[in-house]
Motif scaffolding. Structure first.
Motif, PDB file in Angstrom:
ATOM      1  N   HIS A  97       0.873  -1.162  -0.010  1.00  0.00           N
ATOM      2  CA  HIS A  97       0.067  -0.005  -0.042  1.00  0.00           C
ATOM      3  C   HIS A  97       0.749   1.521   0.117  1.00  0.00           C
ATOM      4  CE1 HIS A  97      -3.050   2.842   1.403  1.00  0.00           C
ATOM      5  NE2 HIS A  97      -3.796   2.074   1.115  1.00  0.00           N
ATOM      6  N   PRO A  98       0.549   2.171  -0.841  1.00  0.00           N
ATOM      7  CA  PRO A  98       1.473   3.351  -0.896  1.00  0.00           C
ATOM      8  C   PRO A  98       1.678   3.875   0.433  1.00  0.00           C
ATOM      9  CG  PRO A  98      -0.265   3.363  -2.791  1.00  0.00           C
ATOM     10  CD  PRO A  98      -0.621   2.294  -1.862  1.00  0.00           C
ATOM     11  N   ALA A  99       0.761   4.075   1.516  1.00  0.00           N
ATOM     12  CA  ALA A  99       0.987   4.639   2.672  1.00  0.00           C
ATOM     13  C   ALA A  99       1.962   3.902   3.351  1.00  0.00           C
ATOM     14  CB  ALA A  99      -0.618   4.705   3.280  1.00  0.00           C
ATOM     15  N   ASP A 100       2.217   2.781   3.373  1.00  0.00           N
ATOM     16  CA  ASP A 100       3.098   1.768   4.182  1.00  0.00           C
ATOM     17  C   ASP A 100       4.366   1.616   3.383  1.00  0.00           C
ATOM     18  OD1 ASP A 100       1.005   1.591   5.767  1.00  0.00           O
ATOM     19  OD2 ASP A 100       0.378  -0.431   5.267  1.00  0.00           O
ATOM     20  N   ARG A 101       4.569   1.970   2.143  1.00  0.00           N
ATOM     21  CA  ARG A 101       5.848   1.804   1.140  1.00  0.00           C
ATOM     22  C   ARG A 101       6.829   2.266   1.690  1.00  0.00           C
ATOM     23  NH1 ARG A 101       4.266   2.429  -4.594  1.00  0.00           N
ATOM     24  NH2 ARG A 101       2.734   0.903  -4.115  1.00  0.00           N
ATOM     25  N   ALA A 153       4.072  -4.870  10.133  1.00  0.00           N
ATOM     26  CA  ALA A 153       2.688  -5.189   9.627  1.00  0.00           C
ATOM     27  C   ALA A 153       2.195  -4.131   8.310  1.00  0.00           C
ATOM     28  CB  ALA A 153       1.578  -5.086  10.702  1.00  0.00           C
ATOM     29  N   LEU A 154       2.079  -4.759   7.273  1.00  0.00           N
ATOM     30  CA  LEU A 154       1.689  -4.015   6.134  1.00  0.00           C
ATOM     31  C   LEU A 154       0.540  -4.198   5.357  1.00  0.00           C
ATOM     32  CD1 LEU A 154       5.137  -4.659   4.269  1.00  0.00           C
ATOM     33  CD2 LEU A 154       4.693  -2.338   5.538  1.00  0.00           C
ATOM     34  N   ARG A 155      -0.239  -3.207   4.683  1.00  0.00           N
ATOM     35  CA  ARG A 155      -1.171  -3.250   3.788  1.00  0.00           C
ATOM     36  C   ARG A 155      -0.584  -3.736   2.276  1.00  0.00           C
ATOM     37  NH1 ARG A 155      -3.997   2.232   5.443  1.00  0.00           N
ATOM     38  NH2 ARG A 155      -1.796   2.462   5.546  1.00  0.00           N
ATOM     39  N   ILE A 156      -1.208  -4.724   1.603  1.00  0.00           N
ATOM     40  CA  ILE A 156      -1.088  -4.979   0.471  1.00  0.00           C
ATOM     41  C   ILE A 156      -2.355  -5.103  -0.305  1.00  0.00           C
ATOM     42  CG2 ILE A 156       1.205  -6.274   1.319  1.00  0.00           C
ATOM     43  CD1 ILE A 156      -0.524  -8.840   0.256  1.00  0.00           C
ATOM     44  N   HIS A 157      -1.916  -4.748  -1.815  1.00  0.00           N
ATOM     45  CA  HIS A 157      -2.838  -5.217  -2.614  1.00  0.00           C
ATOM     46  C   HIS A 157      -2.277  -6.042  -3.750  1.00  0.00           C
ATOM     47  CE1 HIS A 157      -5.441  -1.790  -1.896  1.00  0.00           C
ATOM     48  NE2 HIS A 157      -4.534  -1.008  -1.632  1.00  0.00           N
ATOM     49  N   ARG A 158      -3.057  -7.422  -3.818  1.00  0.00           N
ATOM     50  CA  ARG A 158      -2.462  -8.409  -4.394  1.00  0.00           C
ATOM     51  C   ARG A 158      -2.478  -8.323  -5.891  1.00  0.00           C
ATOM     52  NH1 ARG A 158      -3.272 -13.715  -2.957  1.00  0.00           N
ATOM     53  NH2 ARG A 158      -3.766 -14.183  -5.320  1.00  0.00           N
ATOM     54  N   ALA A 159      -1.380  -8.562  -6.448  1.00  0.00           N
ATOM     55  CA  ALA A 159      -1.055  -8.245  -7.849  1.00  0.00           C
ATOM     56  C   ALA A 159      -2.084  -8.780  -8.823  1.00  0.00           C
ATOM     57  CB  ALA A 159       0.475  -8.791  -8.242  1.00  0.00           C
ATOM     58  N   ASP A 160      -2.808  -9.736  -8.665  1.00  0.00           N
ATOM     59  CA  ASP A 160      -3.442 -10.475  -9.677  1.00  0.00           C
ATOM     60  C   ASP A 160      -4.902  -9.767  -9.553  1.00  0.00           C
ATOM     61  OD1 ASP A 160      -4.141 -11.666  -7.148  1.00  0.00           O
ATOM     62  OD2 ASP A 160      -3.707 -13.719  -8.042  1.00  0.00           O
ATOM     63  N   THR A 161      -5.559  -9.600  -8.400  1.00  0.00           N
ATOM     64  CA  THR A 161      -6.865  -9.297  -8.085  1.00  0.00           C
ATOM     65  C   THR A 161      -7.124  -7.843  -7.582  1.00  0.00           C
ATOM     66  OG1 THR A 161      -6.983 -10.210  -5.746  1.00  0.00           O
ATOM     67  CG2 THR A 161      -7.655 -11.623  -7.686  1.00  0.00           C
ATOM     68  N   GLY A 162      -6.135  -7.378  -7.029  1.00  0.00           N
ATOM     69  CA  GLY A 162      -6.094  -5.923  -6.438  1.00  0.00           C
ATOM     70  C   GLY A 162      -6.747  -5.878  -4.944  1.00  0.00           C
ATOM     71  N   ALA A 163      -7.162  -7.392  -4.675  1.00  0.00           N
ATOM     72  CA  ALA A 163      -7.923  -7.451  -3.248  1.00  0.00           C
ATOM     73  C   ALA A 163      -6.718  -6.965  -2.070  1.00  0.00           C
ATOM     74  CB  ALA A 163      -8.168  -8.791  -2.811  1.00  0.00           C
ATOM     75  N   ALA A 164      -7.418  -6.177  -1.157  1.00  0.00           N
ATOM     76  CA  ALA A 164      -6.747  -5.660   0.045  1.00  0.00           C
ATOM     77  C   ALA A 164      -6.491  -6.406   1.056  1.00  0.00           C
ATOM     78  CB  ALA A 164      -6.903  -4.219   0.577  1.00  0.00           C
ATOM     79  N   GLU A 165      -5.255  -6.759   2.131  1.00  0.00           N
ATOM     80  CA  GLU A 165      -5.204  -7.419   2.812  1.00  0.00           C
ATOM     81  C   GLU A 165      -3.878  -7.002   3.732  1.00  0.00           C
ATOM     82  OE1 GLU A 165      -2.673 -11.219   1.434  1.00  0.00           O
ATOM     83  OE2 GLU A 165      -5.026 -11.226   0.718  1.00  0.00           O
TER      84      GLU A 165
END
Length: 361
Positions: A316-320, A342-354
């Motif tokens: 996530h840009p805010a955690d990068r 701990a980081l927020r990510i967006h999956r490369a394939d679906t864009g789902a956040a976790e």
């Protein structure tokens, strides 16, 4: 008759003058009978100081007063001379003057006469000393590295160092081994590996080959790993005439590699069992490895190279910037340690956040 004697005398004088060796002859009273120019040059004595009848003690005293690298007195030199002289009719000694070395051959003749020749052997002695130093350096290198050298002729018969035979578990003696006996000590599963390395080098006309293989020690049957590098020499027609090489026992290195592989495999299995994704970065080799589970977590396809870019794209840009700062600070320590974030990510394939937990060490 007098003319004939005169001619013989001239011939003798010419022969003495053209000798590369120094030559002198003394009578039983140690008085000079004759000598040549080279003898006087070696002693650094002028001809007028050495007329027939001159005493050897006076010549030596004058010579040593000018240059005496031994530090011995004329009395000490004579004492050694007479001691050796009593041991037989001929003996040898060595004379050093500055950077020159002379071999002196003494011959005692009937009636107490004494003849000596002085030969400059500086080049030979220095070459022998250089060879001795080279052999000593090679011995020290062998001891420091564990290298075991060998040399083979066109017939394949190898002459080996003591360490080579010790590596093979063979008794040290004449240290020769035939190709057939050598192959018998190579592990059956590795004989094709060694043969392949040799045949490839011969086919490509290379002047060297290297190989790693196992041997079975002749004395204990223990299996040992050997790293071999061999240079090949050929004649003008390209025929193999000589091989020179060295073996290094790398058994402990191979065991360490195997232990590391087993440890990495255990970690991989444990990580997979726990559902962890693994990113391995070797800073020395600048190499990155990703586990299949890590790709699965980030949604990165198998064809994407394991680089930092695709991972940062998922953060996530805010955690990068926080993540990059933590990694850089950790690497700057250059010592064992660990970090956790701990980081927020967006999956490369679906864009789902976790949210993902990252542990680094």
């Amino acid at each position: 008759l007098s003319r004939e004697i005169e001619i013989k005398s001239e011939q003798l004088s010419a022969a003495l003058a053209n000798m590369s060796q120094g030559l002198c002859m003394y009578d039983k009273d140690q008085r000079l009978i004759l000598c040549n120019r080279r003898y006087l040059e070696i002693l650094e004595v002028s001809p007028d100081m050495a007329p027939p009848g001159a005493r050897i003690g006076d010549l030596l005293r004058f010579s040593l007063d000018r240059r005496n690298p031994t530090g011995k007195s004329v009395t000490e030199i004579f004492s050694e001379f007479h001691s050796q002289r009593r041991g037989g009719e001929s003996f040898r000694s060595q004379l050093r003057r500055d950077d020159k070395i002379y071999n002196v051959c003494h011959s005692v003749m009937a009636g107490g006469y004494w003849v000596a020749t002085f030969e400059d052997v500086t080049v030979q002695v220095e070459a022998q000393e250089a060879l001795r130093r080279g052999e000593e350096r090679l011995r020290l290198v062998h001891e420091a590295t564990g290298l075991a050298d060998f040399e083979s002729g066109a017939d394949g018969l190898s002459t080996c160092s003591d360490r080579f035979f010790e590596q093979l578990g063979l008794p040290v003696g004449d240290n020769t081994i035939s190709p057939a006996d050598w192959v018998e000590l190579v592990h059956p599963d590795d004989r094709n590996v060694l043969e392949g390395a040799i045949l490839e080098a011969l086919a490509q006309r290379r002047d060297w080959f290297s190989s790693e293989f196992r041997i079975k020690r002749a004395d204990t049957g223990e299996m040992r790993w050997i790293s071999c590098r061999t240079m090949m020499q050929r004649d003008e027609e390209g025929n193999l005439t000589r091989t020179i090489g060295a073996h290094l026992d790398i058994t402990e290195h191979k065991r360490a590699e195997e232990a590391l592989r087993e440890s990495e495999e255990r970690f991989r299995l444990a990580a997979e069992a726990a559902g962890l994704g693994v990113w391995d970065f070797d800073a020395a080799l600048n190499r990155r490895l990703w586990s299949d589970r890590l790709r699965e977590i980030l949604g990165i396809s198998p064809d994407v190279a394991p680089n930092i870019g695709p991972v940062l794209d998922c953060v996530h840009p805010a955690d990068r910037s926080k993540f990059v700062g933590q990694v850089d600070a950790f690497l700057a320590l250059q010592r064992p340690g660990s970090f956790q974030t701990a980081l927020r990510i967006h999956r490369a394939d679906t864009g789902a956040a976790e949210w993902d937990m990252v542990n680094g060490w």
